[in-house]
Design an enzyme around this catalytic site. Structure first.
Site, PDB file in Angstrom:
ATOM      1  CE  LYS A   1       0.849   1.391   4.424  1.00 19.76           C
ATOM      2  NZ  LYS A   1       1.550   2.660   4.778  1.00 19.76           N
TER       3      LYS A   1
ATOM      4  N   GLY B   1      10.423  -2.341   6.070  1.00 14.68           N
ATOM      5  CA  GLY B   1      10.723  -1.012   6.580  1.00 14.68           C
ATOM      6  C   GLY B   1      10.631   0.077   5.547  1.00 14.68           C
TER       7      GLY B   1
ATOM      8  N   GLY C   1       4.249  -4.195   4.148  1.00 14.26           N
ATOM      9  CA  GLY C   1       4.442  -5.581   3.745  1.00 14.26           C
ATOM     10  C   GLY C   1       4.165  -6.586   4.851  1.00 14.26           C
TER      11      GLY C   1
ATOM     12  CG  ASP D   1      -0.058   0.104   8.445  1.00 14.20           C
ATOM     13  OD1 ASP D   1      -0.732   1.055   8.878  1.00 14.20           O
ATOM     14  OD2 ASP D   1       1.090   0.242   7.971  1.00 14.20           O
TER      15      ASP D   1
END
Length: 295
Positions: A12, A97, A102, A137
């Protein structure tokens, strides 16, 4: 009953990211548009005979023994009472990172895989409850996957949403596919903890939001976007490679460029595919890139 499931876990980017002061529960509030892009990890989840066991093999990136997959497995077992073991094989393509979510996406894809694999029958509320035990997230990716209507096993339909709270308030909006996204990965590592420390130093407690909503900005021509990421200025001031990548994206014709999440990935949005392709050729001599055509 199938013994394994293979799914895609999308990356994203954030379009606009407003960060609010740390809350009593330790989380920061946020206000952002999250949108998936065409870069994916691939996850295969298989049953094994050992109970209370989650074995994770990652190809393309080393993972610590305790990671988002093992955290998601523990939360799933606690909620459902299921104690069957799994083996998880991950083909990593989303850099760690990088502000692309992910690890959170992998966790969400895993949660929904074991939900299907073991026929647990969990709905969106229960899936979100598990997500909350893993990371902020994960909420977004949980909604993104739940909206796929089974298509995630063969392809992935793009998903965009306005995200608020610590990340648990997810409101789907119409995804745009009339632009291309060029992801640039500077050779820089930015820890989320350090990025939040930097942004905490610069938060303006008296500031006001845009006069128009993030969704209204999203629906404007890309060249008129006024999105702001609160992390971009303090993080790029500390990491020159990020600032350089942003400058070069704009010089290559990006209609909009910013950093995703807390970094370090930066992205350029191009209304014309041809311009995005030319930018890729120019920049791939200096950076690792990923081009996502059509959003």
């Amino acid at each position: 009953m199938s013994d394994s499931i293979t799914v895609l876990a999308p990356a994203k980017i954030n379009l606009g990211l407003e960060i609010f002061p740390r809350r009593a529960d330790g989380y920061h509030g946020l206000h952002s548009i999250f949108t998936t892009v065409g870069l994916f990890d691939e996850i295969c989840v298989s049953k094994i005979d050992e109970k209370n066991t989650c074995i994770v093999d990652s190809f393309g990136m080393d993972l610590p023994n305790q990671n988002t997959i093992t955290a998601a497995y523990k939360a799933f077992c606690v909620l459902t009472g299921i104690d069957l073991g799994v083996h998880v094989s991950i083909k990593k393509r989303i850099p760690s990172g990088g502000g692309l979510g992910g690890g959170s996406s992998d966790a969400s894809s895993f949660i929904q895989s074991v939900n299907n694999l073991f026929k647990a029958g969990l709905g969106i509320d229960s899936l979100s409850a598990i997500a909350g035990k893993v990371g902020s997230d994960v909420f977004f990716f949980t909604y993104a996957l739940s909206a796929q209507d089974g298509k995630r096993f063969s392809k992935f339909e793009p998903f965009a949403a306005v995200v608020e709270g610590r990340g648990e308030k997810v409101r789907q909006i119409q995804h745009r596919s009339d632009f291309s996204v060029l992801l640039v990965f500077p050779n820089v590592g930015v820890s989320t903890k350090d990025a939040y420390a930097l942004v905490d130093e610069t938060l303006d407690l008296e500031r006001r939001r845009n006069k128009i909503s993030l969704e209204e900005i999203y629906n404007l021509p890309v060249k008129n976007w006024s999105f702001k990421n609160d992390f971009t200025v303090p993080v790029s001031e500390k990491y020159a490679g990020i600032a350089e990548a942003l400058i070069k994206l704009k010089s290559c014709g990006a209609d909009f460029a910013d950093m995703s999440g807390s970094g370090s990935t930066v992205f350029g949005i191009f209304e014309k595919k041809e311009t995005a392709l030319k930018a890729k050729v120019l920049l791939e001599k200096e950076f690792n890139l990923a081009l996502c055509l059509g959003g």
